[in-house]
Design a protein around this motif. Structure first.
Motif, short mmCIF file in Angstrom:
data_model
loop_
_atom_site.label_atom_id
_atom_site.label_comp_id
_atom_site.label_asym_id
_atom_site.label_seq_id
_atom_site.Cartn_x
_atom_site.Cartn_y
_atom_site.Cartn_z
N GLN A 224 19.37 1.21 -40.25
CA GLN A 224 17.95 1.49 -40.08
C GLN A 224 17.49 1.24 -38.65
O GLN A 224 16.47 1.79 -38.22
N VAL A 225 18.25 0.44 -37.90
CA VAL A 225 17.92 0.18 -36.50
C VAL A 225 18.07 1.46 -35.68
O VAL A 225 17.27 1.76 -34.79
N VAL A 226 19.11 2.24 -35.98
CA VAL A 226 19.40 3.45 -35.22
C VAL A 226 18.35 4.52 -35.45
O VAL A 226 17.95 5.25 -34.55
N GLY A 227 17.87 4.62 -36.64
CA GLY A 227 16.87 5.62 -36.95
C GLY A 227 16.68 5.75 -38.44
O GLY A 227 17.36 5.11 -39.22
N GLY A 228 15.74 6.59 -38.80
CA GLY A 228 15.44 6.76 -40.21
C GLY A 228 16.46 7.63 -40.92
O GLY A 228 17.54 7.92 -40.40
N ARG A 229 16.10 8.08 -42.09
CA ARG A 229 16.99 8.90 -42.89
C ARG A 229 17.06 10.32 -42.32
O ARG A 229 16.17 10.77 -41.61
N PHE A 230 18.13 11.01 -42.69
CA PHE A 230 18.21 12.42 -42.36
C PHE A 230 18.60 13.19 -43.60
O PHE A 230 19.23 12.66 -44.52
N LEU A 231 18.21 14.45 -43.62
CA LEU A 231 18.48 15.33 -44.74
C LEU A 231 19.72 16.16 -44.43
O LEU A 231 19.86 16.71 -43.33
N ARG A 232 20.60 16.26 -45.41
CA ARG A 232 21.81 17.07 -45.27
C ARG A 232 21.77 18.17 -46.33
O ARG A 232 21.59 17.88 -47.52
N VAL A 233 21.89 19.41 -45.90
CA VAL A 233 21.77 20.56 -46.79
C VAL A 233 22.95 21.50 -46.58
O VAL A 233 23.28 21.86 -45.45
N GLN A 234 23.55 21.92 -47.69
CA GLN A 234 24.60 22.94 -47.64
C GLN A 234 24.23 24.06 -48.61
O GLN A 234 24.27 23.89 -49.83
N PRO A 235 23.88 25.23 -48.08
CA PRO A 235 23.53 26.35 -48.97
C PRO A 235 24.73 26.77 -49.81
O PRO A 235 25.87 26.71 -49.37
N THR A 236 24.43 27.22 -51.02
CA THR A 236 25.50 27.70 -51.91
C THR A 236 26.14 28.96 -51.34
O THR A 236 27.36 29.13 -51.39
N HIS A 237 25.31 29.84 -50.78
CA HIS A 237 25.81 31.10 -50.24
C HIS A 237 25.72 31.06 -48.71
O HIS A 237 24.65 30.80 -48.15
N ALA A 238 26.84 31.35 -48.04
CA ALA A 238 26.87 31.28 -46.58
C ALA A 238 25.83 32.20 -45.94
O ALA A 238 25.25 31.88 -44.89
N GLY A 239 25.53 33.33 -46.60
CA GLY A 239 24.55 34.27 -46.05
C GLY A 239 23.13 33.74 -46.04
O GLY A 239 22.25 34.31 -45.39
#
Length: 320
Positions: A224-239
């Motif tokens: 938490q010292v370095v920074g807050g949370r981040f969101l990680r998203v991987q779409p099901t379809h590459a397009g």
């Protein structure tokens, strides 16, 4: 709270190099303290002082309630130590090494033999027990060295980079052993270059650089010292990657990054922001394989705190 280790203001100099510059360390009983730092930071020097192998130039330290300078013999009776390099005798067998350690600790011969057999089983060395150490692989030597530090059932154990040279499965074995030891009340001070090891094992972490403590706390607190949370998203379809990026950019002023193929990340604050993004993706019919909020990794914390890559010093402190 009762402490297995209490160190205040420890200093140590080697020639012109200030190896330790007033560090404080505390280890509550029955827990694991991870000590991290680049090469030359002072980790091994601190361990050597706490294990009575070196005298501090200044400061004070108690281990198992005993002063490391004034009552060094009592400290040695209470601790086990595994250094960076194996300390076993190559000309003896694995069993003979462990029995020897037991006898040096004043165990009766039968008790030393029984303890040796127990540890050989625990470390998966039973089949090699009666072979000379010079025939062992590096990983086998490392495991035997770890076993040797446990012969006397110490209340405090120093593990100085204990899984160096071990393959991932044997590393897991050591991790499980450490967990079992702490469950039984043993206190562990762990130095390691494997940040995932500290993340997996340590109840608290102290980061040392250039002989000083620059951060301490739990892994979560340090992240938490370095920074807050981040969101990680991987779409099901590459397009859909471009469309998903567009959705995320509407919810972020800090920008969206792509750390890997088909994956997007962005800073995020709070569950409400997360819920809005989930709803927006659903409204645009954009299915995702992964959608998670994460803290920074301990690797990111480490490099953020250190701010440089560790390079060996020109003195014996390069062993740290």
């Amino acid at each position: 709270m009762t402490y297995a280790i209490q160190a205040e203001g420890l200093t140590k100099r080697f020639g012109d190099t200030q190896a330790l510059d007033g560090i404080d360390l505390t280890l509550p009983e029955g827990t694991v303290l991870g000590v991290l730092g680049p090469n030359g930071a002072g980790k091994t020097t601190a361990v050597r002082i706490l294990a009575t192998l070196q005298r501090p130039d200044g400061g004070r330290a108690l281990v198992a309630g005993h002063d490391v300078v004034r009552d060094a013999n009592a400290v040695r009776r209470a601790i086990g130590l595994t250094g960076q390099y194996a300390s076993v005798d190559e000309m003896l067998t694995g069993r003979e090494n462990l029995v020897l350690f037991g006898r040096l600790l004043n165990l009766r011969r039968a008790d030393a033999a029984a303890r040796a057999a127990e540890l050989l089983r625990q470390f998966d060395l039973g089949e090699a027990a009666d072979r000379r150490i010079k025939t062992y692989s590096g990983g086998m030597r490392r495991r035997l060295d770890l076993a040797a530090s446990l012969v006397g059932r110490p209340s405090v154990i120093f593990l100085d980079e204990p899984t160096t040279g071990l393959d991932p499965s044997k590393r897991d074995d050591v991790w499980n052993l450490v967990r079992r030891l702490t469950e039984e009340g043993t206190s562990v001070l762990l130095t390691t270059q494997y940040l995932e090891e500290a993340d997996a094992l340590a109840d608290a972490i102290t980061v040392i650089d250039r002989g000083r403590v620059i951060a301490d706390g739990t892994a979560t607190e340090l992240k938490q010292v370095v920074g807050g949370r981040f969101l990680r998203v991987q779409p099901t379809h590459a397009g859909d990657l471009g469309a998903v990026r567009g959705v995320l950019e509407r919810h972020s002023s800090a920008g969206v990054e792509s750390p890997g193929r088909g994956v997007l990340t962005m800073p995020i604050e709070g569950e409400q922001a997360f819920a809005r993004i989930v709803a927006d993706l659903a409204a645009h019919d954009l299915p995702v394989t992964e959608l998670s909020m994460q803290l920074p990794s301990l690797d990111e914390v480490f490099f953020s705190l250190i701010g440089r890559s560790g390079e060996p010093a020109d003195t014996q402190e390069a062993l740290a």
